[in-house]
Write a protein that holds these residues in place. Structure first.
Motif, PDB file in Angstrom:
ATOM      1  N   ARG A   3       0.822  -1.202   0.000  1.00 18.93           N
ATOM      2  CA  ARG A   3       0.000   0.000   0.000  1.00 18.93           C
ATOM      3  C   ARG A   3       0.862   1.259   0.000  1.00 18.93           C
ATOM      4  NH1 ARG A   3      -5.332  -0.917  -1.368  1.00 18.93           N
ATOM      5  NH2 ARG A   3      -6.134  -2.757  -0.279  1.00 18.93           N
ATOM      6  N   LYS A   4       0.330   2.329  -0.613  1.00 20.71           N
ATOM      7  CA  LYS A   4       0.970   3.643  -0.575  1.00 20.71           C
ATOM      8  C   LYS A   4       0.358   4.433   0.576  1.00 20.71           C
ATOM      9  CE  LYS A   4       1.463   6.039  -4.248  1.00 20.71           C
ATOM     10  NZ  LYS A   4       1.102   6.784  -5.487  1.00 20.71           N
ATOM     11  N   ILE A   5       1.205   4.862   1.497  1.00 19.02           N
ATOM     12  CA  ILE A   5       0.723   5.520   2.708  1.00 19.02           C
ATOM     13  C   ILE A   5       1.368   6.896   2.834  1.00 19.02           C
ATOM     14  CG2 ILE A   5       0.597   5.378   5.224  1.00 19.02           C
ATOM     15  CD1 ILE A   5       0.793   2.311   4.904  1.00 19.02           C
ATOM     16  N   LEU A   6       0.541   7.907   3.062  1.00 19.64           N
ATOM     17  CA  LEU A   6       1.018   9.273   3.272  1.00 19.64           C
ATOM     18  C   LEU A   6       0.733   9.671   4.714  1.00 19.64           C
ATOM     19  CD1 LEU A   6       2.140  11.961   2.119  1.00 19.64           C
ATOM     20  CD2 LEU A   6      -0.230  12.580   1.566  1.00 19.64           C
ATOM     21  N   ILE A   7       1.766  10.154   5.414  1.00 22.13           N
ATOM     22  CA  ILE A   7       1.617  10.594   6.801  1.00 22.13           C
ATOM     23  C   ILE A   7       2.015  12.061   6.890  1.00 22.13           C
ATOM     24  CG2 ILE A   7       2.267  10.210   9.204  1.00 22.13           C
ATOM     25  CD1 ILE A   7       3.097   7.364   8.418  1.00 22.13           C
ATOM     26  N   ILE A   8       1.112  12.893   7.393  1.00 20.96           N
ATOM     27  CA  ILE A   8       1.401  14.317   7.601  1.00 20.96           C
ATOM     28  C   ILE A   8       1.403  14.559   9.098  1.00 20.96           C
ATOM     29  CG2 ILE A   8       0.746  16.683   7.056  1.00 20.96           C
ATOM     30  CD1 ILE A   8      -1.032  14.145   5.070  1.00 20.96           C
ATOM     31  N   ASP A   9       2.566  14.880   9.641  1.00 24.32           N
ATOM     32  CA  ASP A   9       2.715  14.979  11.098  1.00 24.32           C
ATOM     33  C   ASP A   9       3.707  16.091  11.408  1.00 24.32           C
ATOM     34  OD1 ASP A   9       2.999  14.650  13.800  1.00 24.32           O
ATOM     35  OD2 ASP A   9       3.840  12.629  13.712  1.00 24.32           O
ATOM     36  N   PHE A  22       4.983   0.311   9.224  1.00 23.18           N
ATOM     37  CA  PHE A  22       4.456   0.065   7.882  1.00 23.18           C
ATOM     38  C   PHE A  22       5.560  -0.286   6.885  1.00 23.18           C
ATOM     39  CE2 PHE A  22       0.681   2.946   9.035  1.00 23.18           C
ATOM     40  CZ  PHE A  22      -0.087   1.852   9.413  1.00 23.18           C
ATOM     41  N   SER A  23       6.720   0.342   7.006  1.00 20.52           N
ATOM     42  CA  SER A  23       7.831   0.019   6.104  1.00 20.52           C
ATOM     43  C   SER A  23       8.296  -1.415   6.326  1.00 20.52           C
ATOM     44  CB  SER A  23       8.995   0.992   6.321  1.00 20.52           C
ATOM     45  OG  SER A  23       8.636   2.307   5.956  1.00 20.52           O
ATOM     46  N   ALA A  24       8.324  -1.837   7.580  1.00 16.93           N
ATOM     47  CA  ALA A  24       8.728  -3.209   7.892  1.00 16.93           C
ATOM     48  C   ALA A  24       7.758  -4.220   7.294  1.00 16.93           C
ATOM     49  CB  ALA A  24       8.815  -3.397   9.402  1.00 16.93           C
ATOM     50  N   ALA A  25       6.502  -3.795   7.110  1.00 20.70           N
ATOM     51  CA  ALA A  25       5.493  -4.682   6.527  1.00 20.70           C
ATOM     52  C   ALA A  25       5.498  -4.626   5.000  1.00 20.70           C
ATOM     53  CB  ALA A  25       4.112  -4.312   7.053  1.00 20.70           C
ATOM     54  N   GLY A  26       6.414  -3.828   4.422  1.00 17.52           N
ATOM     55  CA  GLY A  26       6.557  -3.788   2.974  1.00 17.52           C
ATOM     56  C   GLY A  26       5.768  -2.709   2.266  1.00 17.52           C
ATOM     57  N   HIS A  27       5.193  -1.764   3.017  1.00 21.04           N
ATOM     58  CA  HIS A  27       4.412  -0.695   2.403  1.00 21.04           C
ATOM     59  C   HIS A  27       5.303   0.504   2.061  1.00 21.04           C
ATOM     60  CE1 HIS A  27       0.859  -2.960   3.389  1.00 21.04           C
ATOM     61  NE2 HIS A  27       1.148  -2.941   4.680  1.00 21.04           N
ATOM     62  N   LEU A  28       4.859   1.314   1.106  1.00 24.70           N
ATOM     63  CA  LEU A  28       5.576   2.523   0.714  1.00 24.70           C
ATOM     64  C   LEU A  28       5.050   3.697   1.529  1.00 24.70           C
ATOM     65  CD1 LEU A  28       5.552   2.074  -3.178  1.00 24.70           C
ATOM     66  CD2 LEU A  28       7.395   1.515  -1.578  1.00 24.70           C
ATOM     67  N   VAL A  29       5.935   4.328   2.293  1.00 22.49           N
ATOM     68  CA  VAL A  29       5.523   5.391   3.209  1.00 22.49           C
ATOM     69  C   VAL A  29       6.191   6.706   2.822  1.00 22.49           C
ATOM     70  CG1 VAL A  29       5.443   6.160   5.607  1.00 22.49           C
ATOM     71  CG2 VAL A  29       5.256   3.712   5.078  1.00 22.49           C
ATOM     72  N   ARG A  30       5.390   7.758   2.764  1.00 23.03           N
ATOM     73  CA  ARG A  30       5.908   9.110   2.533  1.00 23.03           C
ATOM     74  C   ARG A  30       5.477   9.985   3.703  1.00 23.03           C
ATOM     75  NH1 ARG A  30       4.480  13.220  -2.556  1.00 23.03           N
ATOM     76  NH2 ARG A  30       5.860  14.924  -1.902  1.00 23.03           N
ATOM     77  N   ILE A  31       6.399  10.805   4.206  1.00 21.59           N
ATOM     78  CA  ILE A  31       6.111  11.652   5.360  1.00 21.59           C
ATOM     79  C   ILE A  31       6.254  13.121   4.980  1.00 21.59           C
ATOM     80  CG2 ILE A  31       6.832  12.293   7.696  1.00 21.59           C
ATOM     81  CD1 ILE A  31       7.785   9.440   8.099  1.00 21.59           C
ATOM     82  N   GLU A 104      -7.876  -6.418   6.382  1.00 20.19           N
ATOM     83  CA  GLU A 104      -6.729  -5.549   6.108  1.00 20.19           C
ATOM     84  C   GLU A 104      -7.020  -4.126   6.573  1.00 20.19           C
ATOM     85  OE1 GLU A 104      -3.895  -4.094   2.368  1.00 20.19           O
ATOM     86  OE2 GLU A 104      -6.007  -4.601   2.036  1.00 20.19           O
ATOM     87  N   LEU A 105      -8.201  -3.621   6.235  1.00 17.39           N
ATOM     88  CA  LEU A 105      -8.581  -2.274   6.649  1.00 17.39           C
ATOM     89  C   LEU A 105      -8.635  -2.174   8.173  1.00 17.39           C
ATOM     90  CD1 LEU A 105      -9.547   0.572   5.933  1.00 17.39           C
ATOM     91  CD2 LEU A 105     -11.882  -0.339   5.788  1.00 17.39           C
ATOM     92  N   LYS A 106      -9.222  -3.176   8.802  1.00 22.17           N
ATOM     93  CA  LYS A 106      -9.307  -3.194  10.266  1.00 22.17           C
ATOM     94  C   LYS A 106      -7.920  -3.153  10.892  1.00 22.17           C
ATOM     95  CE  LYS A 106     -10.710  -6.193  14.106  1.00 22.17           C
ATOM     96  NZ  LYS A 106     -11.240  -7.531  14.464  1.00 22.17           N
ATOM     97  N   ASN A 107      -6.981  -3.926  10.354  1.00 20.15           N
ATOM     98  CA  ASN A 107      -5.627  -3.961  10.906  1.00 20.15           C
ATOM     99  C   ASN A 107      -4.928  -2.611  10.767  1.00 20.15           C
ATOM    100  OD1 ASN A 107      -5.829  -6.648  11.682  1.00 20.15           O
ATOM    101  ND2 ASN A 107      -4.992  -7.430   9.752  1.00 20.15           N
ATOM    102  N   PHE A 108      -5.128  -1.940   9.635  1.00 24.21           N
ATOM    103  CA  PHE A 108      -4.543  -0.612   9.456  1.00 24.21           C
ATOM    104  C   PHE A 108      -5.101   0.362  10.491  1.00 24.21           C
ATOM    105  CE2 PHE A 108      -3.146  -1.598   4.992  1.00 24.21           C
ATOM    106  CZ  PHE A 108      -1.833  -1.168   5.141  1.00 24.21           C
TER     107      PHE A 108
END
Length: 271
Positions: A3-9, A22-31, A104-108
């Motif tokens: 999954r492609k995940i965007l985090i604004i923090d 999320f990166s450890a689970a293989g997802h693409l993360v952008r902050i 999957e959605l529930k776990n996220f």
């Protein structure tokens, strides 16, 4: 599925923890560090999951740029400028485009809320501000329990209610289930939007679905002897009896509920 995940923090506390998970689970993360950067991102709604955790403190609300309205970003009005607000939003715009995997959605959802509870939220911090919490998710019952549990705990931390002595959980559960079941009819292509605005004086909840809506006046009176063995209408009755204010929009697909603080100290401070 990757999954492609965007985090604004803007404090990086939640972002760092979630990035590792999320990166450890293989997802693409952008902050990104702030809302201003986020609304300049092209095709922001192409991300599968967008998580926003921002402070708005004596600053102007940044308007959308380049036509990007950023529907998956927290909705901050000009009236909020200058007020200290903690704005959190979890949005999953692309989950409805696939064959929905509720687990999957529930776990996220559970992962995000667990990390937020562990690394960000504290009683001392929460009681000093106006908090906005938003969820925009495909129609699914399974993630709703985690959301409901999180919201009731937030309300309790603010001191609005004592959840052990309140039926707030019941009212919110009825509203969530009605939106998924009766509003969107379990159609995962349609979204449910849940908003909570929390202060020490009150908790204001809005639940909106993308269904056709209904005529509130057409709900059968569950107290009528002819309807005693019918289940329809009981959920709305529960909500009205538990909440201090209840209002539907004209279409009947958006429900607003207000629970006033049960703490005399906070009620007094409002006057």
């Amino acid at each position: 599925m990757q999954r492609k995940i965007l985090i604004i923090d803007d404090h990086d506390d939640l972002a760092s923890a979630l990035d590792s998970a999320f990166s450890a689970a293989g997802h693409l993360v952008r902050i990104l560090k702030n809302r201003g950067d986020a609304i300049t991102v092209a095709n922001i709604n192409d991300y599968d999951l967008i998580i926003t955790d921002l402070d708005v403190d004596n600053s102007e609300v940044v308007p959308p740029l380049n036509g990007n309205k950023g529907s998956c970003l927290p909705e901050l009005s000009p009236a909020d400028a200058g007020e200290r607000i903690k704005a959190f939003k979890l949005c999953a715009p692309n989950f409805r485009r696939d064959e929905l995997d509720e687990d999957e959605l529930k776990n996220f959802v559970e992962t995000v809320l667990n990390y937020k509870t562990r690394f960000v939220d504290t009683i001392e911090f929460v009681r000093q501000l106006h908090e906005k919490i938003e969820f925009e998710l495909p129609s699914a019952i399974s993630p709703m329990h985690s959301i409901l549990d999180y919201l009731t705990k937030r309300v309790e931390k603010l001191g609005v209610v004592n959840t052990e002595q309140s039926n707030l959980f019941v009212a919110l559960d009825e509203a969530f289930v009605n939106a998924v079941k009766h509003g969107n009819k379990f159609n995962a292509q349609k979204m449910v939007r849940i908003t909570a605005e929390l202060t020490r004086q009150e908790a204001r909840f809005t639940v909106e679905d993308e269904g056709d809506g209904f005529d509130v006046n057409s709900i059968p009176d569950p107290l009528d002897p002819e309807n005693l063995f019918k289940t329809s209408g009981r959920g709305c009755l529960f909500i009205c009896n538990i909440m201090d204010e209840v209002k539907y929009n004209e279409r009947g697909n958006r429900l607003t509920m207000v629970k006033k603080s049960e703490n005399p100290e906070f009620v007094k401070s409002e006057k």
